[in-house]
Scaffold this motif. Sequence first.
Motif, PDB file in Angstrom:
ATOM      1  N   TYR A  63     -25.945 -47.003-116.844  1.00 56.03           N
ATOM      2  CA  TYR A  63     -25.278 -47.944-115.946  1.00 56.03           C
ATOM      3  C   TYR A  63     -23.945 -48.423-116.537  1.00 56.03           C
ATOM      4  O   TYR A  63     -22.948 -48.565-115.817  1.00 56.03           O
ATOM      5  N   GLU A  64     -23.917 -48.662-117.847  1.00 60.32           N
ATOM      6  CA  GLU A  64     -22.681 -49.105-118.491  1.00 60.32           C
ATOM      7  C   GLU A  64     -21.595 -48.033-118.419  1.00 60.32           C
ATOM      8  O   GLU A  64     -20.433 -48.318-118.120  1.00 60.32           O
ATOM      9  N   ILE A  65     -21.982 -46.771-118.668  1.00 62.07           N
ATOM     10  CA  ILE A  65     -21.009 -45.668-118.603  1.00 62.07           C
ATOM     11  C   ILE A  65     -20.523 -45.481-117.164  1.00 62.07           C
ATOM     12  O   ILE A  65     -19.325 -45.269-116.906  1.00 62.07           O
ATOM     13  N   MET A  66     -21.461 -45.559-116.211  1.00 59.97           N
ATOM     14  CA  MET A  66     -21.081 -45.473-114.797  1.00 59.97           C
ATOM     15  C   MET A  66     -20.013 -46.512-114.450  1.00 59.97           C
ATOM     16  O   MET A  66     -19.000 -46.210-113.808  1.00 59.97           O
ATOM     17  N   GLY A  67     -20.262 -47.757-114.885  1.00 58.81           N
ATOM     18  CA  GLY A  67     -19.331 -48.841-114.592  1.00 58.81           C
ATOM     19  C   GLY A  67     -17.949 -48.570-115.149  1.00 58.81           C
ATOM     20  O   GLY A  67     -16.939 -48.789-114.469  1.00 58.81           O
ATOM     21  N   VAL A  70     -16.317 -45.722-112.961  1.00 54.29           N
ATOM     22  CA  VAL A  70     -15.964 -46.133-111.598  1.00 54.29           C
ATOM     23  C   VAL A  70     -14.796 -47.111-111.612  1.00 54.29           C
ATOM     24  O   VAL A  70     -13.867 -46.997-110.806  1.00 54.29           O
ATOM     25  N   ARG A  71     -14.808 -48.064-112.544  1.00 53.59           N
ATOM     26  CA  ARG A  71     -13.724 -49.052-112.600  1.00 53.59           C
ATOM     27  C   ARG A  71     -12.387 -48.412-112.971  1.00 53.59           C
ATOM     28  O   ARG A  71     -11.333 -48.936-112.601  1.00 53.59           O
ATOM     29  N   SER A  72     -12.433 -47.316-113.712  1.00 58.94           N
ATOM     30  CA  SER A  72     -11.187 -46.638-114.087  1.00 58.94           C
ATOM     31  C   SER A  72     -10.744 -45.617-113.049  1.00 58.94           C
ATOM     32  O   SER A  72      -9.796 -44.861-113.274  1.00 58.94           O
ATOM     33  N   GLY A  73     -11.449 -45.564-111.910  1.00 56.39           N
ATOM     34  CA  GLY A  73     -11.048 -44.678-110.817  1.00 56.39           C
ATOM     35  C   GLY A  73     -11.551 -43.254-110.949  1.00 56.39           C
ATOM     36  O   GLY A  73     -11.106 -42.366-110.210  1.00 56.39           O
ATOM     37  N   LYS A  74     -12.504 -43.027-111.859  1.00 54.53           N
ATOM     38  CA  LYS A  74     -13.052 -41.675-112.055  1.00 54.53           C
ATOM     39  C   LYS A  74     -14.416 -41.555-111.370  1.00 54.53           C
ATOM     40  O   LYS A  74     -15.048 -42.560-111.043  1.00 54.53           O
ATOM     41  N   SER A  75     -14.866 -40.348-111.176  1.00 51.86           N
ATOM     42  CA  SER A  75     -16.165 -40.123-110.546  1.00 51.86           C
ATOM     43  C   SER A  75     -17.277 -40.208-111.583  1.00 51.86           C
ATOM     44  O   SER A  75     -17.167 -39.661-112.692  1.00 51.86           O
ATOM     45  N   ALA A  76     -18.356 -40.880-111.205  1.00 54.14           N
ATOM     46  CA  ALA A  76     -19.544 -40.952-112.059  1.00 54.14           C
ATOM     47  C   ALA A  76     -20.574 -39.993-111.478  1.00 54.14           C
ATOM     48  O   ALA A  76     -21.228 -40.283-110.472  1.00 54.14           O
ATOM     49  N   THR A  77     -20.719 -38.831-112.085  1.00 55.92           N
ATOM     50  CA  THR A  77     -21.662 -37.803-111.637  1.00 55.92           C
ATOM     51  C   THR A  77     -22.477 -37.345-112.836  1.00 55.92           C
ATOM     52  O   THR A  77     -22.118 -37.647-113.990  1.00 55.92           O
TER      53      THR A  77
END
Length: 499
Positions: A63-67, A70-77
């Motif tokens: 969840y921390e890495i996802m955040g 996402v906040r930096s405008g990159k895709s979390a996949t």
Amino acid sequence: MAVESTVRKQIADATALFRSAPHNIEVEQALLGAILINNDAFYRVSDFLQPEHFFERIHQMVYEIMGSLVRSGKSATPITLKTFLPADQEIAPGLNASQYLARLAAEATTIINASDYGRIIYDLHTRRSLITIGEEIVNAAYDSPVDMPPQEQIEEAERRLYEVAETGRYEGGFQRFAQALTSAVEVAAKAYQRDGKLSGISTGLHDLDRMMGGLQRSDLIVLAGRPGMGKTALATNIAYNVAKAYRAADPTPDGRIETANGGIVGFFSLEMSAEQLATRIIAEQTSIPSYRIRRGEIEPSDFDRIAEAAREMEIVPLYIDETGGLSIAALAARARRLKRQRGLDLIVVDYIQLLSGSGRKAAEGRVQEVTEITTNLKALAKELAVPIIALSQLSRQVESRDDKRPQLSDLRESGSIEQDADVVIFVFREEYYVKNKEPRLGTEEHFKWQAEMEAVHGKAEVIIGKQRHGPTGTVQLQFEAEVTRFADLASDSHLPDRM
């Protein structure tokens, strides 16, 4: 029956030993999967859900890495995330990081459920925290340490419970500079939207706001002066102005109500009663002298004005605690309770010298006790993220000088007041001293005195002796003694032409 009761208790105790902390792994997996499939789901929970709210350590990491992504405008996949997780380490039975992420995405549910899942995770974390606190309270009560009487245990328990209620705000530890930058930008944005374009809460006195930028969150503001200068009057004026301007913003995603303008005020009046404070505010709002209100020397039209003012004041979120002799620990506990139950944006304490510290510090002397009080007031301001206006007496050495304007060295009983305060404000009215020097009527000195009185009549100085975030200097205000009201002083350029 006694045997049956004993057996039942033993079974209950044995069951308690095997109880696991409340958690729901499936819900955590479902939420993470929903975010992997559609990153927009992250914004449905990010306002209230933090990594530490997850039960599983691997879920906290994901969840921390996802955040961050996402906040930096990159895709979390699953593909972008696996770079930041241990490649070959088995993080679930028979699954490495890549395989586990792929399974999360494959078994993901719809984004519609994201908010509900987030709240379930948040609630379970809160329950786990309550269990931990409960166990510590029980252990402390059993141990009954000599240096921690039951009242202190209650206050400590209340503080811990408040921290749980405000999870995510007072957890301590380091934070990334990016988080601090985000907070600073949010403060600037709120200042732009707020009346007066102030970064802090408006005092209702424009010249004072211009010097201070309003009352800043987490600041300890010491308001000091000699008796008769109008300390309580200024504090009461500011408190009522803030409460009167209160306007709530739309609820946040986790249900909290934030303040858009003004604020909810808690006023600790250790010297005056709530009724006396209310009379002062009525006098200020109606321009009817408070002594006339107390004596009943009012006309029917005056009573109508008082009744009208009272109707308007009923809805003002100003809460008064008139308990005398409060300890600093009890004051902090009551402030936390008010914030949880009603909300809180400003605390006023009238005044520091009437507070008491802990028994240990009191035994060491008054200077150490006042040091403990001011240190704890500053800590409380940071904990609750609200400004605290604390009134303070000044020493008598002011009276022995020709220029009776107060200085930082005049703060009474402890240098810690100056040290712990973010802002130190002095109230000074030269009229008070000039009035007491009236010479004999009809003499030349009396004519000079009259001219001097006319020059200082109805004027007050608010001297900013210390300010961490801005300049020091003096603000001129108007003061109407009969109705204990401070107001902005009109400059000569704004006065009508004299005939």
